[in-house]
Design a protein around this motif. Structure first.
Motif, PDB file in Angstrom:
ATOM      1  N   ILE A  24       0.835  -1.204   0.000  1.00 58.79           N
ATOM      2  CA  ILE A  24       0.000   0.000   0.000  1.00 58.79           C
ATOM      3  C   ILE A  24       0.872   1.257   0.000  1.00 58.79           C
ATOM      4  N   GLU A  25       2.014   1.208   0.677  1.00 56.03           N
ATOM      5  CA  GLU A  25       2.906   2.367   0.701  1.00 56.03           C
ATOM      6  C   GLU A  25       3.451   2.706  -0.682  1.00 56.03           C
ATOM      7  N   ARG A  26       3.380   1.785  -1.623  1.00 52.85           N
ATOM      8  CA  ARG A  26       3.840   2.043  -2.994  1.00 52.85           C
ATOM      9  C   ARG A  26       2.864   2.907  -3.791  1.00 52.85           C
ATOM     10  N   ILE A  27       1.643   3.068  -3.297  1.00 55.97           N
ATOM     11  CA  ILE A  27       0.646   3.878  -3.998  1.00 55.97           C
ATOM     12  C   ILE A  27       1.006   5.351  -3.838  1.00 55.97           C
ATOM     13  N   ALA A  28       1.013   6.079  -4.928  1.00 55.69           N
ATOM     14  CA  ALA A  28       1.354   7.506  -4.901  1.00 55.69           C
ATOM     15  C   ALA A  28       0.438   8.267  -3.945  1.00 55.69           C
ATOM     16  N   GLY A  29       1.049   9.103  -3.109  1.00 53.12           N
ATOM     17  CA  GLY A  29       0.291   9.945  -2.193  1.00 53.12           C
ATOM     18  C   GLY A  29       0.078   9.362  -0.812  1.00 53.12           C
ATOM     19  N   VAL A  30       0.358   8.077  -0.622  1.00 51.83           N
ATOM     20  CA  VAL A  30       0.176   7.454   0.691  1.00 51.83           C
ATOM     21  C   VAL A  30       1.275   7.955   1.624  1.00 51.83           C
ATOM     22  N   THR A  31       0.854   8.417   2.819  1.00 46.80           N
ATOM     23  CA  THR A  31       1.817   8.946   3.783  1.00 46.80           C
ATOM     24  C   THR A  31       1.962   8.058   5.015  1.00 46.80           C
ATOM     25  N   ALA A  32       0.957   7.214   5.291  1.00 52.22           N
ATOM     26  CA  ALA A  32       1.037   6.322   6.453  1.00 52.22           C
ATOM     27  C   ALA A  32       0.071   5.157   6.290  1.00 52.22           C
ATOM     28  N   VAL A  33       0.463   3.993   6.817  1.00 51.74           N
ATOM     29  CA  VAL A  33      -0.383   2.798   6.799  1.00 51.74           C
ATOM     30  C   VAL A  33      -0.306   2.159   8.178  1.00 51.74           C
ATOM     31  N   THR A  34      -1.460   1.828   8.748  1.00 47.47           N
ATOM     32  CA  THR A  34      -1.522   1.131  10.026  1.00 47.47           C
ATOM     33  C   THR A  34      -2.372  -0.115   9.834  1.00 47.47           C
ATOM     34  N   VAL A  35      -1.860  -1.260  10.276  1.00 46.29           N
ATOM     35  CA  VAL A  35      -2.571  -2.530  10.107  1.00 46.29           C
ATOM     36  C   VAL A  35      -2.840  -3.158  11.469  1.00 46.29           C
ATOM     37  N   ASP A  36      -4.098  -3.553  11.697  1.00 47.58           N
ATOM     38  CA  ASP A  36      -4.476  -4.321  12.889  1.00 47.58           C
ATOM     39  C   ASP A  36      -4.844  -5.717  12.406  1.00 47.58           C
ATOM     40  N   VAL A  37      -3.926  -6.665  12.604  1.00 43.38           N
ATOM     41  CA  VAL A  37      -4.110  -8.024  12.099  1.00 43.38           C
ATOM     42  C   VAL A  37      -5.346  -8.679  12.713  1.00 43.38           C
ATOM     43  N   ASP A  38      -5.562  -8.487  14.010  1.00 45.34           N
ATOM     44  CA  ASP A  38      -6.684  -9.148  14.695  1.00 45.34           C
ATOM     45  C   ASP A  38      -8.036  -8.787  14.102  1.00 45.34           C
ATOM     46  N   SER A  39      -8.229  -7.512  13.779  1.00 47.39           N
ATOM     47  CA  SER A  39      -9.524  -7.073  13.231  1.00 47.39           C
ATOM     48  C   SER A  39      -9.533  -7.080  11.707  1.00 47.39           C
ATOM     49  N   GLY A  40      -8.347  -7.127  11.096  1.00 45.37           N
ATOM     50  CA  GLY A  40      -8.253  -7.044   9.638  1.00 45.37           C
ATOM     51  C   GLY A  40      -8.354  -5.617   9.138  1.00 45.37           C
ATOM     52  N   ARG A  41      -8.345  -4.655  10.054  1.00 46.76           N
ATOM     53  CA  ARG A  41      -8.507  -3.255   9.667  1.00 46.76           C
ATOM     54  C   ARG A  41      -7.178  -2.669   9.211  1.00 46.76           C
ATOM     55  N   VAL A  42      -7.238  -1.964   8.086  1.00 47.73           N
ATOM     56  CA  VAL A  42      -6.080  -1.262   7.555  1.00 47.73           C
ATOM     57  C   VAL A  42      -6.471   0.205   7.407  1.00 47.73           C
ATOM     58  N   SER A  43      -5.731   1.084   8.065  1.00 45.46           N
ATOM     59  CA  SER A  43      -5.982   2.522   7.973  1.00 45.46           C
ATOM     60  C   SER A  43      -4.890   3.143   7.125  1.00 45.46           C
ATOM     61  N   VAL A  44      -5.301   3.981   6.174  1.00 44.69           N
ATOM     62  CA  VAL A  44      -4.352   4.592   5.255  1.00 44.69           C
ATOM     63  C   VAL A  44      -4.548   6.103   5.267  1.00 44.69           C
ATOM     64  N   THR A  45      -3.465   6.825   5.470  1.00 44.13           N
ATOM     65  CA  THR A  45      -3.482   8.278   5.379  1.00 44.13           C
ATOM     66  C   THR A  45      -2.785   8.653   4.081  1.00 44.13           C
ATOM     67  N   SER A  46      -3.406   9.587   3.357  1.00 40.49           N
ATOM     68  CA  SER A  46      -2.850   9.975   2.064  1.00 40.49           C
ATOM     69  C   SER A  46      -3.065  11.463   1.828  1.00 40.49           C
ATOM     70  N   ASP A  47      -2.300  11.997   0.880  1.00 41.61           N
ATOM     71  CA  ASP A  47      -2.417  13.412   0.536  1.00 41.61           C
ATOM     72  C   ASP A  47      -3.792  13.731  -0.028  1.00 41.61           C
ATOM     73  N   GLU A  48      -4.339  12.822  -0.819  1.00 42.24           N
ATOM     74  CA  GLU A  48      -5.655  12.973  -1.433  1.00 42.24           C
ATOM     75  C   GLU A  48      -6.361  11.627  -1.369  1.00 42.24           C
ATOM     76  N   GLY A  49      -7.640  11.618  -1.730  1.00 41.11           N
ATOM     77  CA  GLY A  49      -8.396  10.371  -1.750  1.00 41.11           C
ATOM     78  C   GLY A  49      -7.738   9.335  -2.644  1.00 41.11           C
ATOM     79  N   LEU A  50      -7.856   8.076  -2.255  1.00 39.94           N
ATOM     80  CA  LEU A  50      -7.271   6.986  -3.029  1.00 39.94           C
ATOM     81  C   LEU A  50      -8.342   6.265  -3.828  1.00 39.94           C
TER      82      LEU A  50
END
Length: 99
Positions: A24-50
């Motif tokens: 996910i960090e390879r996607i242009a504009g992504v500034t941060a990625v947080t993964v919670d394995v237990d819940s399967g939740r992935v949070s992505v912060t980016s400069d603009e919408g993805l």
């Protein structure tokens, strides 16, 4: 800045989280990625919408499945900047001064 959250199926350990994060960090504009394995939740912060399809492709490249996308924009602008954007807007929120 925009913050989006996704649900990814198939992750079981820290290595899984690392693979998903790296892709996910390879996607242009992504500034941060947080993964919670237990819940399967992935949070992505980016400069603009993805584009969800870009995120889906990255998750699949890591070997997992994107099962849900929940995009949620976060506004990091100052209150004054937000106020300027709503001038003349009949739908401006409470506390926002209109001309």
């Amino acid at each position: 800045m925009t913050e989006s959250s996704y649900t990814v199926a198939g992750m079981t350990c820290g290595h899984c989280a690392t693979f998903v994060t790296e892709e996910i960090e390879r996607i242009a504009g992504v500034t941060a990625v947080t993964v919670d394995v237990d819940s399967g939740r992935v949070s992505v912060t980016s400069d603009e919408g993805l584009d969800t399809e870009d995120v889906r492709a990255a998750v699949e490249e890591a070997g997992y499945e994107l099962t849900h996308a929940n995009r949620s924009a976060r506004d990091d602008r100052t209150p004054a900047a937000t106020e300027r954007d709503h001038r003349g807007d009949p739908h401006a929120g409470p506390g926002e001064r209109l001309p």
